[in-house]
Design an enzyme around this catalytic site. Structure first.
Site, short mmCIF file in Angstrom:
data_model
loop_
_atom_site.label_atom_id
_atom_site.label_comp_id
_atom_site.label_asym_id
_atom_site.label_seq_id
_atom_site.Cartn_x
_atom_site.Cartn_y
_atom_site.Cartn_z
N THR A 170 -1.84 9.88 -11.04
CA THR A 170 -0.64 9.83 -10.21
C THR A 170 0.58 9.36 -10.99
OG1 THR A 170 0.35 8.56 -8.39
CG2 THR A 170 -1.50 7.53 -9.50
N ASP A 171 1.77 9.75 -10.53
CA ASP A 171 3.01 9.27 -11.16
C ASP A 171 3.20 7.77 -10.96
OD1 ASP A 171 3.61 9.28 -8.43
OD2 ASP A 171 5.37 10.57 -8.61
N TYR A 173 -3.09 -0.30 -6.02
CA TYR A 173 -3.55 1.10 -6.14
C TYR A 173 -3.11 1.68 -7.49
CZ TYR A 173 -3.07 6.17 -5.89
OH TYR A 173 -3.10 7.51 -6.19
N LYS A 217 -5.40 2.97 -10.74
CA LYS A 217 -5.36 4.33 -11.30
C LYS A 217 -4.99 4.27 -12.79
CE LYS A 217 -5.78 7.81 -9.46
NZ LYS A 217 -6.98 8.66 -9.18
P1 NAD Z 1 -7.98 11.10 0.01
O1 NAD Z 1 -8.00 9.66 0.37
O2 NAD Z 1 -7.54 12.10 1.02
O3 NAD Z 1 -9.43 11.56 -0.48
C1 NAD Z 1 -10.24 10.74 -1.29
C2 NAD Z 1 -11.65 11.29 -1.24
O4 NAD Z 1 -12.47 10.51 -2.14
C3 NAD Z 1 -12.31 11.22 0.14
O5 NAD Z 1 -12.98 12.44 0.44
C4 NAD Z 1 -13.31 10.08 0.00
O6 NAD Z 1 -14.46 10.21 0.84
C5 NAD Z 1 -13.68 10.17 -1.46
N1 NAD Z 1 -14.16 8.89 -2.00
C6 NAD Z 1 -13.59 7.67 -1.86
N2 NAD Z 1 -14.35 6.73 -2.46
C7 NAD Z 1 -15.40 7.38 -3.02
C8 NAD Z 1 -16.51 6.96 -3.78
N3 NAD Z 1 -16.71 5.67 -4.10
N4 NAD Z 1 -17.40 7.90 -4.21
C9 NAD Z 1 -17.23 9.21 -3.89
N5 NAD Z 1 -16.20 9.66 -3.14
C10 NAD Z 1 -15.30 8.76 -2.71
O7 NAD Z 1 -7.10 11.18 -1.31
P2 NAD Z 1 -6.12 12.34 -1.85
O8 NAD Z 1 -4.76 12.08 -1.38
O9 NAD Z 1 -6.77 13.64 -1.62
O10 NAD Z 1 -6.15 11.99 -3.42
C11 NAD Z 1 -7.12 12.56 -4.27
C12 NAD Z 1 -6.84 12.10 -5.70
O11 NAD Z 1 -5.55 12.54 -6.10
C13 NAD Z 1 -6.87 10.59 -5.89
O12 NAD Z 1 -7.49 10.33 -7.13
C14 NAD Z 1 -5.40 10.21 -5.93
O13 NAD Z 1 -5.20 9.06 -6.72
C15 NAD Z 1 -4.80 11.43 -6.60
N6 NAD Z 1 -3.39 11.69 -6.26
C16 NAD Z 1 -2.99 11.74 -4.95
C17 NAD Z 1 -1.67 12.02 -4.66
C18 NAD Z 1 -1.17 12.09 -3.23
O14 NAD Z 1 0.05 12.16 -3.02
N7 NAD Z 1 -2.03 12.09 -2.23
C19 NAD Z 1 -0.74 12.23 -5.69
C20 NAD Z 1 -1.19 12.14 -7.02
C21 NAD Z 1 -2.53 11.89 -7.29
O1 DAU Z 2 3.31 9.36 -5.93
C1 DAU Z 2 1.97 9.73 -5.77
C2 DAU Z 2 1.32 8.85 -4.73
O2 DAU Z 2 1.90 9.22 -3.47
C3 DAU Z 2 -0.19 9.00 -4.67
O3 DAU Z 2 -0.74 8.56 -5.89
C4 DAU Z 2 -0.78 8.17 -3.52
O4 DAU Z 2 -2.17 8.42 -3.41
C5 DAU Z 2 -0.09 8.59 -2.24
O5 DAU Z 2 -0.53 7.78 -1.18
C6 DAU Z 2 1.44 8.49 -2.35
O6 DAU Z 2 1.89 7.12 -2.44
P1 DAU Z 2 3.19 6.60 -1.65
O7 DAU Z 2 3.04 5.16 -1.43
O8 DAU Z 2 4.45 7.09 -2.27
O9 DAU Z 2 3.00 7.44 -0.28
P2 DAU Z 2 3.12 7.02 1.27
O10 DAU Z 2 2.98 8.27 2.06
O11 DAU Z 2 2.27 5.86 1.61
O12 DAU Z 2 4.65 6.54 1.36
C7 DAU Z 2 5.72 7.40 1.03
C8 DAU Z 2 7.02 6.63 1.21
O13 DAU Z 2 7.19 6.36 2.60
C9 DAU Z 2 7.04 5.29 0.52
O14 DAU Z 2 8.34 5.04 0.04
C10 DAU Z 2 6.68 4.30 1.62
C11 DAU Z 2 7.28 4.95 2.85
N1 DAU Z 2 6.58 4.68 4.13
C12 DAU Z 2 5.23 4.91 4.17
C13 DAU Z 2 4.53 4.66 5.34
C14 DAU Z 2 3.04 4.87 5.39
C15 DAU Z 2 7.28 4.28 5.25
O15 DAU Z 2 8.53 4.12 5.22
N2 DAU Z 2 6.59 4.04 6.41
C16 DAU Z 2 5.24 4.20 6.50
O16 DAU Z 2 4.68 3.94 7.59
#
Ligand code: NAD
Ligand code: DAU
Length: 352
Positions: free
Chosen positions: A123-124, A148, A152
């Site tokens: 992640t960034d 978090y 990572k």
């Molecule tokens: P998510 O929370 O939707 O999914 C995570 C998955 O991992 C789930 O299916 C969960 O059951 C599984 N998991 C959790 N713990 C586990 C364990 N101990 N063993 C096996 N499986 C397990 O997350 P996401 O948003 O899909 O993110 C996926 C990946 O991408 C993560 O590594 C996250 O850091 C990375 N990422 C996410 C974002 C974002 O914006 N969501 C951005 C950049 C990178």
């Molecule tokens: O940048 C990549 C990351 O983006 C991933 O690595 C993470 O897994 C993913 O959860 C996400 O992190 P953020 O913390 O940026 O995402 P989130 O959706 O939680 O929040 C986005 C922005 O919105 C952040 O500035 C916090 C704000 N926020 C979030 C929630 C949940 C609110 O203002 N209110 C809220 O209730």
């Protein structure tokens, strides 16, 4: 090719599993997932009928389960993680276990196999926070601010060490904020959509001035695939979307798309240590991998709101169970009428 996707029942992992099965007809996919609160077999429903797909329930931090999952694998794409910043602020324990210990456990299993690639999906947030200017490149220093992000960054460094020490063919990908269908409704975009569709208040941290760099999960998944196929082991590739937006502007857009009014917005106590701005320079992936994001934010958000509108049962189940107690812990106090929000903290120096 046998590919193990960890976390394939989650938001991004499930999109990736679908993409791989649809576009790589020779590949066998093993979806290795523990099914935690954010893992959902509905996200991969229907795939059991595909003879090239297998679901294996297991924990990445369990050495035996990891070894079993990787037996016979040609490549691993590691997405399994605890992924929500706010939960890591409430309690970092699961983040250390899954993101740090789990990644090392998989890397150990990978050492014993004959993998051609191990893609560490990161992640960034590992780069920390930006002020109004600048972008993070792959050579920006690591400066994670939340538990978090730190977990990572630790996983990325362990993956780097496995490459340098043991020759595990690691490629690290780092993406900006993903959005799209099937995202668990704790994250900002699905939280706003689901609350707006239910006519419930929408919590906005601080003054809503924080900026995120949005990418559709489908564009991210195409990036992961080209990194696997064309990337160089030992290297890092950023995948950022074209759009940067402050949270207030984003929330207003989502409310409009969901047919709700701005009176639902509640300014609530800020996230502790809230990173002000993320922005990724993805020129390396564009130049070396031929990747570019294809889904414009307007079209992507419209389709995402439509997806949640059309899947009320998915949303109801996601918002049931553990979610209610999490939501109460996170928002009960915040949603009480509050004093004026504190000023947003902006880093004064460029961190990259
Ligand atoms: P998510 O929370 O939707 O999914 C995570 C998955 O991992 C789930 O299916 C969960 O059951 C599984 N998991 C959790 N713990 C586990 C364990 N101990 N063993 C096996 N499986 C397990 O997350 P996401 O948003 O899909 O993110 C996926 C990946 O991408 C993560 O590594 C996250 O850091 C990375 N990422 C996410 C974002 C974002 O914006 N969501 C951005 C950049 C990178
Ligand atoms: O940048 C990549 C990351 O983006 C991933 O690595 C993470 O897994 C993913 O959860 C996400 O992190 P953020 O913390 O940026 O995402 P989130 O959706 O939680 O929040 C986005 C922005 O919105 C952040 O500035 C916090 C704000 N926020 C979030 C929630 C949940 C609110 O203002 N209110 C809220 O209730």
């Amino acid at each position: 090719m046998q590919i193990v996707v960890t976390g394939g029942a989650g938001f991004i992992g499930s999109q990736l599993v679908h993409l791989l099965l649809e576009t790589r007809p020779e590949w066998q996919i093993v979806n290795f997932d523990a099914l935690t609160y954010s893992g959902n077999l509905e996200n991969v429903a229907g795939l059991e009928a595909n003879s090239r797909y297998r679901f294996l329930r297991g924990d990445v931090a369990d050495p035996e389960a990891a070894a079993q999952a990787l037996a016979g694998a040609d490549a691993v794409i590691h997405l399994a993680a605890e992924s929500h910043v706010d939960r890591s602020i409430q309690d970092a324990g699961d983040f250390i276990r899954t993101n740090v210990t789990g990644t090392q456990t998989l890397l150990d299993a990978a050492r014993r196999g004959r993998l051609s690639r191990f893609v560490q999906v990161s992640t960034d947030e590992v780069y920390g926070s930006l002020g109004n200017e600048g972008r993070f490149s792959e050579t920006s220093p690591l400066a994670p601010n939340s538990p978090y992000a730190a977990s990572k960054a630790a996983a990325d460094l362990l993956a780097r060490a496995a490459f340098h020490t043991h020759g595990v063919p690691v490629i690290i990908t780092r993406a900006s904020n993903n959005y799209g269908p099937r995202q668990f409704p704790e994250k900002l975009i699905p939280l706003v959509i689901s609350n707006a569709l239910a006519g419930e208040p929408v919590p906005l941290y601080g003054r809503g001035e924080n900026v995120r760099n949005w990418i559709h999960a489908a564009d991210h998944c195409r990036g992961i695939l080209v990194a696997l196929e064309r990337g160089t082991p030992g290297e890092i590739y950023n995948f950022g979307g074209d759009d940067e937006l402050d949270n207030l502007s984003l929330v207003k857009r989502l409310l409009r798309l969901a047919g709700a009014g701005e009176e639902l917005i509640r300014y609530v106590a800020d996230r502790l240590g809230h990173d002000f701005r993320y922005s990724l320079d993805s020129s390396r992936a564009r130049r070396e991998l031929g990747w570019r994001p294809e889904i414009a934010l307007d079209a992507g958000l419209t389709a995402t709101v439509d997806w949640y509108r059309q899947h009320p049962a998915w949303l109801r189940r996601a918002r049931g169970g553990d979610f209610q107690s999490y939501y109460a812990r996170q928002y009960e106090v915040r949603l009480q009428p509050a004093a004026a929000p504190a000023a947003t903290h902006r880093p004064t120096e460029k961190s990259c």
